[in-house]
Design an enzyme around this catalytic site. Structure first.
Site, PDB file in Angstrom:
ATOM      1  N   GLU A  34       0.805  -1.221   0.000  1.00  0.00           N
ATOM      2  CA  GLU A  34       0.000   0.000   0.000  1.00  0.00           C
ATOM      3  C   GLU A  34       0.839   1.272   0.000  1.00  0.00           C
ATOM      4  OE1 GLU A  34      -2.609  -0.560   3.376  1.00  0.00           O
ATOM      5  OE2 GLU A  34      -4.006  -1.751   2.176  1.00  0.00           O
ATOM      6  N   TYR A  94      -4.609  -9.856   3.093  1.00  0.00           N
ATOM      7  CA  TYR A  94      -3.409  -9.698   2.279  1.00  0.00           C
ATOM      8  C   TYR A  94      -2.895 -11.072   1.860  1.00  0.00           C
ATOM      9  CZ  TYR A  94       1.386  -8.524   0.969  1.00  0.00           C
ATOM     10  OH  TYR A  94       2.570  -8.396   0.301  1.00  0.00           O
ATOM     11  N   GLY A 101      -3.637 -15.108  -7.324  1.00  0.00           N
ATOM     12  CA  GLY A 101      -4.227 -15.794  -8.473  1.00  0.00           C
ATOM     13  C   GLY A 101      -4.506 -17.267  -8.239  1.00  0.00           C
ATOM     14  N   GLY A 105      -7.178 -15.311  -1.722  1.00  0.00           N
ATOM     15  CA  GLY A 105      -7.940 -14.137  -1.300  1.00  0.00           C
ATOM     16  C   GLY A 105      -9.426 -14.455  -1.215  1.00  0.00           C
ATOM     17  N   ASN A 132      -6.747   0.457  -5.382  1.00  0.00           N
ATOM     18  CA  ASN A 132      -6.531  -0.977  -5.200  1.00  0.00           C
ATOM     19  C   ASN A 132      -7.452  -1.792  -6.115  1.00  0.00           C
ATOM     20  OD1 ASN A 132      -6.301  -3.642  -4.227  1.00  0.00           O
ATOM     21  ND2 ASN A 132      -5.928  -2.937  -2.148  1.00  0.00           N
ATOM     22  N   TYR A 138     -14.185  -7.368  -4.609  1.00  0.00           N
ATOM     23  CA  TYR A 138     -15.262  -7.251  -3.629  1.00  0.00           C
ATOM     24  C   TYR A 138     -16.607  -6.980  -4.305  1.00  0.00           C
ATOM     25  CZ  TYR A 138     -11.457  -7.013  -0.280  1.00  0.00           C
ATOM     26  OH  TYR A 138     -10.343  -7.288   0.468  1.00  0.00           O
ATOM     27  N   GLU A 147     -22.231   5.013  -0.160  1.00  0.00           N
ATOM     28  CA  GLU A 147     -22.457   6.351  -0.700  1.00  0.00           C
ATOM     29  C   GLU A 147     -22.696   7.362   0.430  1.00  0.00           C
ATOM     30  OE1 GLU A 147     -22.270   7.241  -3.966  1.00  0.00           O
ATOM     31  OE2 GLU A 147     -21.707   5.167  -4.401  1.00  0.00           O
TER      32      GLU A 147
END
Length: 165
Positions: A34, A94, A101, A105, A132, A138, A147
Site C-alpha cells: 500500500e 493480504y 491468483g 484471497g 486498489n 469485492y 455512498e
C-alpha cells in the site's frame, strides 16, 4: 475447510501467540504493498498485548498453501446501533504476491463471510484504497462503497490537543 481447499493444499488456521512475528511480517508486507511502510509502528509486543492479551481487540487467521503462510486476515467486531447487533470489520486481507491468483484471497474473504454469519453479525465492513484493484474483487461478491460516507481518522498524537479544546 471446503473440498476445493483440501485438494488445492490450502488451509486456513487461527493465529496463536507464537505467530506474532509472522503477523508483524504480514503487516509490513501489506504496508509495503500500500506504499505505507513509513506508517507501521506496531511491534511484536504491542501485537501480543492487543491480540492475545487479557482483552484481545482483534483476531487473525492465516491462509497456508501446502504449509507455507501465503496470506493473512485481521478482523474485529464493531457494533451498529442502527442494526442493533455486532458487525464484522475486516482490517486487512493480504496475500503475498507470489501466491496471488490461486484463490487464496477468495478463500479468506469467504471465511470472513462464514464467520460473520456464524457470529450473527448484522453486517461486514472494510475499507479499500481507491487505487486498489481488489475493489473489483469485492464488487464481484456484491459489496460496494457506502455512498455519502467518508472515513475520518484521528491518530493518537492528536488526542491530547483534542482534549484541550
Amino acid at each position: 475447510m471446503t473440498e476445493n481447499e483440501k485438494k488445492s493444499g490450502l488451509n486456513i488456521r487461527i493465529a496463536e501467540k507464537e505467530d506474532v512475528s509472522l503477523i508483524l511480517d504480514f503487516i509490513k508486507g501489506i504496508a509495503e504493498f500500500e506504499k505505507l511502510s513509513h506508517m507501521v509502528t506496531a511491534t511484536e509486543e504491542t501485537l501480543l498485548e492487543s491480540m492475545f492479551g487479557e482483552r484481545p481487540y482483534a483476531e487473525v487467521f492465516f491462509a497456508e498453501m501446502d504449509g507455507v503462510p501465503a496470506g493473512f486476515t485481521v478482523f474485529f467486531h464493531n457494533f451498529s446501533t442502527f442494526v442493533g447487533k455486532q458487525g464484522f470489520y475486516i482490517e486487512d486481507i493480504y496475500v503475498k504476491p507470489e501466491f496471488r491468483g490461486k484463490g487464496i484471497g477468495k478463500a479468506m474473504f469467504l471465511h470472513c463471510v462464514k464467520l460473520a454469519k456464524e457470529r450473527n453479525c448484522g453486517r461486514m465492513e472494510w475499507t479499500v484504497l481507491d487505487w486498489n484493484p481488489a475493489r473489483e474483487f469485492y464488487e464481484y461478491f456484491g459489496a460496494g462503497p457506502v455512498e455519502g460516507w467518508h472515513i475520518y481518522r484521528m491518530t493518537e498524537d492528536k488526542f491530547e490537543s483534542a482534549l484541550e479544546k
